[in-house]
Design an enzyme around this catalytic site. Structure first.
Site, PDB file in Angstrom:
ATOM      1  N   GLY A  70       0.732  -1.197   0.033  1.00  0.00           N
ATOM      2  CA  GLY A  70      -0.063   0.227   0.001  1.00  0.00           C
ATOM      3  C   GLY A  70       0.749   1.413   0.016  1.00  0.00           C
ATOM      4  O   GLY A  70       1.790   1.451  -0.791  1.00  0.00           O
ATOM      5  N   TYR A  71       0.353   2.186   0.823  1.00  0.00           N
ATOM      6  CA  TYR A  71       0.984   3.529   0.720  1.00  0.00           C
ATOM      7  C   TYR A  71       2.385   3.369   1.483  1.00  0.00           C
ATOM      8  O   TYR A  71       3.254   4.153   1.064  1.00  0.00           O
ATOM      9  CB  TYR A  71       0.012   4.589   1.808  1.00  0.00           C
ATOM     10  N   TYR A  75     -16.543   6.087   8.405  1.00  0.00           N
ATOM     11  CA  TYR A  75     -15.003   6.263   8.507  1.00  0.00           C
ATOM     12  C   TYR A  75     -14.794   7.612   9.264  1.00  0.00           C
ATOM     13  O   TYR A  75     -14.458   7.710  10.437  1.00  0.00           O
ATOM     14  CB  TYR A  75     -14.303   6.528   7.165  1.00  0.00           C
ATOM     15  N   LEU A  96       1.222   2.515   9.061  1.00  0.00           N
ATOM     16  CA  LEU A  96       0.745   1.003   9.712  1.00  0.00           C
ATOM     17  C   LEU A  96      -0.969   1.103   9.608  1.00  0.00           C
ATOM     18  O   LEU A  96      -1.325   1.990   9.896  1.00  0.00           O
ATOM     19  CB  LEU A  96       1.031   0.822  11.379  1.00  0.00           C
ATOM     20  N   ALA A  97      -1.330  -0.275   9.051  1.00  0.00           N
ATOM     21  CA  ALA A  97      -2.662  -0.396   9.159  1.00  0.00           C
ATOM     22  C   ALA A  97      -2.839  -1.974   9.780  1.00  0.00           C
ATOM     23  O   ALA A  97      -2.304  -2.803   9.202  1.00  0.00           O
ATOM     24  CB  ALA A  97      -3.199  -0.337   7.659  1.00  0.00           C
TER      25      ALA A  97
HETATM   26  P1  NAD Z   1      -1.559  -1.836   4.042  1.00  0.00           P
HETATM   27  O1  NAD Z   1      -2.566  -2.940   4.646  1.00  0.00           O
HETATM   28  O2  NAD Z   1      -1.410  -1.756   2.587  1.00  0.00           O
HETATM   29  O3  NAD Z   1      -0.422  -1.626   4.726  1.00  0.00           O
HETATM   30  C1  NAD Z   1       0.068  -1.905   6.150  1.00  0.00           C
HETATM   31  C2  NAD Z   1       1.322  -1.944   6.350  1.00  0.00           C
HETATM   32  O4  NAD Z   1       1.529  -2.084   7.823  1.00  0.00           O
HETATM   33  C3  NAD Z   1       2.005  -3.162   5.761  1.00  0.00           C
HETATM   34  O5  NAD Z   1       3.171  -3.001   5.468  1.00  0.00           O
HETATM   35  C4  NAD Z   1       2.102  -4.289   7.063  1.00  0.00           C
HETATM   36  O6  NAD Z   1       3.029  -5.130   6.910  1.00  0.00           O
HETATM   37  C5  NAD Z   1       2.347  -3.123   8.097  1.00  0.00           C
HETATM   38  N1  NAD Z   1       1.784  -3.790   9.548  1.00  0.00           N
HETATM   39  C6  NAD Z   1       0.473  -3.940   9.893  1.00  0.00           C
HETATM   40  N2  NAD Z   1       0.901  -4.425  11.491  1.00  0.00           N
HETATM   41  C7  NAD Z   1       2.053  -4.378  11.668  1.00  0.00           C
HETATM   42  C8  NAD Z   1       2.580  -4.502  12.970  1.00  0.00           C
HETATM   43  N3  NAD Z   1       2.194  -4.718  14.002  1.00  0.00           N
HETATM   44  N4  NAD Z   1       4.134  -4.415  13.033  1.00  0.00           N
HETATM   45  C9  NAD Z   1       4.718  -3.976  12.027  1.00  0.00           C
HETATM   46  N5  NAD Z   1       4.091  -3.722  10.407  1.00  0.00           N
HETATM   47  C10 NAD Z   1       2.944  -3.722  10.553  1.00  0.00           C
HETATM   48  O7  NAD Z   1      -2.427  -0.438   4.291  1.00  0.00           O
HETATM   49  P2  NAD Z   1      -2.596   1.064   3.714  1.00  0.00           P
HETATM   50  O8  NAD Z   1      -4.000   1.034   3.245  1.00  0.00           O
HETATM   51  O9  NAD Z   1      -1.214   1.275   2.940  1.00  0.00           O
HETATM   52  O10 NAD Z   1      -2.399   2.166   4.890  1.00  0.00           O
HETATM   53  C11 NAD Z   1      -1.531   2.680   5.304  1.00  0.00           C
HETATM   54  C12 NAD Z   1      -1.846   3.872   6.101  1.00  0.00           C
HETATM   55  O11 NAD Z   1      -2.467   4.694   4.965  1.00  0.00           O
HETATM   56  C13 NAD Z   1      -3.157   3.655   7.134  1.00  0.00           C
HETATM   57  O12 NAD Z   1      -2.466   4.690   8.121  1.00  0.00           O
HETATM   58  C14 NAD Z   1      -4.191   4.045   6.458  1.00  0.00           C
HETATM   59  O13 NAD Z   1      -5.408   4.456   7.588  1.00  0.00           O
HETATM   60  C15 NAD Z   1      -3.713   5.070   5.372  1.00  0.00           C
HETATM   61  N6  NAD Z   1      -4.586   5.317   4.522  1.00  0.00           N
HETATM   62  C16 NAD Z   1      -5.104   4.630   3.570  1.00  0.00           C
HETATM   63  C17 NAD Z   1      -6.280   4.819   2.531  1.00  0.00           C
HETATM   64  C18 NAD Z   1      -6.688   3.511   1.656  1.00  0.00           C
HETATM   65  O14 NAD Z   1      -7.547   4.149   0.703  1.00  0.00           O
HETATM   66  N7  NAD Z   1      -6.285   2.507   1.545  1.00  0.00           N
HETATM   67  C19 NAD Z   1      -6.316   6.206   2.342  1.00  0.00           C
HETATM   68  C20 NAD Z   1      -5.789   7.075   3.134  1.00  0.00           C
HETATM   69  C21 NAD Z   1      -4.718   6.715   4.121  1.00  0.00           C
END
Ligand code: NAD
Length: 393
Positions: free
Chosen positions: A52-53, A235, A139-140
């Site tokens: 992801g991000y 949300y 982190l998510a």
């Molecule tokens: P994702 O699930 O793709 O990525 C999550 C990452 O966190 C992964 O690298 C995973 O290995 C890591 N992770 C999870 N638990 C962990 C732990 N206990 N220890 C170490 N690493 C851990 O998620 P994403 O959608 O990229 O989200 C990342 C951030 O971006 C979040 O804060 C999310 O709220 C925010 N965000 C997401 C969106 C969306 O639409 N996807 C939009 C805006 C903001």
């Protein structure tokens, strides 16, 4: 092993190593094509670096600015019988590409909420980078074990105050239907804030600073989603929104607590996209399928890598970044502007089981969903026998 997608509900339980590598390479190619990034530092820590991000952030820093990156993720390794998680394969592919480009990269796989992983990261910074100038917190996670209080917190995705009935799309059954989400109680709200709020972000910066590995004038950012009226009930104004509000508190506290280092701490708001985290949120598959259609028509559609490239160039390392009234970086304007939202709202009101595939870009949503796990990438032979055991060093 021949690896075909195994989808269970909103998750795919396996991943394709060659496909994940192709997906990572697409993002590297995008960043390389933009040319070198000005002003981005060379020592970058990404917490949540594997999908992801966070992965897009790591790729942008490494392949846009030749940065040495240290990533933290929580992924399952492969065995002869079982594939690894996608984030594992992404990380292996990132390491391989970084090594080929002469870039230093280190990844620590383990629980970022734990004291052990924080200590390992600090040791790694001391051993290789000296200090870090950029800390991305991406982190998510559904759970957080807090080692100081020995407590396991779980996050929930629920409205606050009253039940909320809305449309959703059941990806399993290919069905547009109504769901009612019961409101969270105070304990569920508190636990969600513990997991997805700013406390652990603050703990990371405190640990880095105390160990002397946080550079003066460093920047840190955590990612949020703010959205608009359509997503607020589930949300922005819901349990996860409360946790995200806590990031604003944490950003202010970080700026104030690390004044001696002139730390700049920002919350960055990004657009809604298909990731492993967002596909688990009720309503989001329907909302995202609709915005994909609208934004592709408008020519404003972006994926993780395009969003993060703009965050670096128009936000974090811009000469005069535009901040919103709460001091946040906003990369979500192409989604949340009134004209685009009005189009999405009109579709939202019309969408039914019968017209869903006509009104929404579910094909685009599903293709992106599969890509997260390395499936559906051009040039990858999905009938070929592949070794699931892939590692990085
Ligand atoms: P994702 O699930 O793709 O990525 C999550 C990452 O966190 C992964 O690298 C995973 O290995 C890591 N992770 C999870 N638990 C962990 C732990 N206990 N220890 C170490 N690493 C851990 O998620 P994403 O959608 O990229 O989200 C990342 C951030 O971006 C979040 O804060 C999310 O709220 C925010 N965000 C997401 C969106 C969306 O639409 N996807 C939009 C805006 C903001």
């Amino acid at each position: 092993m021949v690896i075909q997608p195994k989808i269970r509900g909103f998750i795919c339980t396996n991943a394709h190593p060659v496909g994940c590598a192709a997906h990572v390479q697409q993002q590297i190619d995008y960043i390389r094509a933009q040319g070198p990034l000005a002003g981005v530092p060379k020592r970058v820590l990404v917490i949540g670096c594997s999908t992801g991000y966070g992965l897009a952030s790591r790729i942008t820093a490494a392949f846009g600015a030749d940065a040495e990156t240290l990533g933290v993720c929580f992924e399952k390794e492969p065995s002869e019988k079982r594939t690894a998680t996608a984030g594992w394969y992404n990380t292996a592919a990132f390491h391989q590409a970084a090594a080929a480009a002469g870039l230093k990269a280190h990844t620590i796989n383990g629980d970022a909420f734990s004291n052990e992983i924080k200590a390992q990261v600090i040791d790694q910074i001391k051993a290789s980078m000296g200090q870090v100038d950029l800390v991305i917190y991406s982190l998510a996670s559904p759970k957080r074990f807090d080692p100081t209080t020995d407590t396991l917190y779980s996050s929930t995705l629920k409205p606050i105050g009253k039940a909320y009935t809305t449309k959703t799309y059941d990806t399993d059954k290919d069905q547009v239907k109504e769901i009612t989400l019961e409101p969270a109680n105070d304990d569920e709200i508190m636990q969600t804030v513990k997991v997805m709020g700013g406390e652990d972000w603050e703990l990371w910066l405190a640990a880095l600073s105390e160990a002397g590995v946080l550079a003066d004038n460093a920047i840190t950012t955590a990612y949020t989603y703010i959205g608009k009226e359509l997503t607020w009930p589930i949300y922005g104004h819901a349990t996860i929104g409360k946790a995200k509000e806590d990031l604003d508190r944490a950003a202010a506290a970080l700026r104030s607590n690390h004044q001696d280092k002139q730390l700049k701490a920002y919350v960055s708001s990004l657009k809604a996209l298909v990731t492993q985290a967002s596909s688990a949120i009720p309503v989001m598959p329907l909302y995202i399928s609709l915005i994909y259609g609208v934004m592709k028509q408008e020519g404003t559609h972006e994926g993780c890598i395009e969003q993060i490239y703009r965050l670096f160039t128009e936000g974090l390392y811009a000469a005069a970044p535009q901040l919103d009234e709460a001091g946040r970086m906003r990369m979500d304007g192409k989604e949340t502007n009134q004209a685009t939202q009005a189009k999405i709202k009109a579709l939202w009101d019309q969408v039914t089981q019968e017209n869903f595939h006509e009104l929404a870009d579910y094909q685009g949503y599903h293709a992106d969903f599969l890509k997260l796990f390395g499936f559906g990438l051009a040039g990858v032979d999905y009938d070929a026998d592949v070794d699931p055991v892939v590692n990085w060093s």
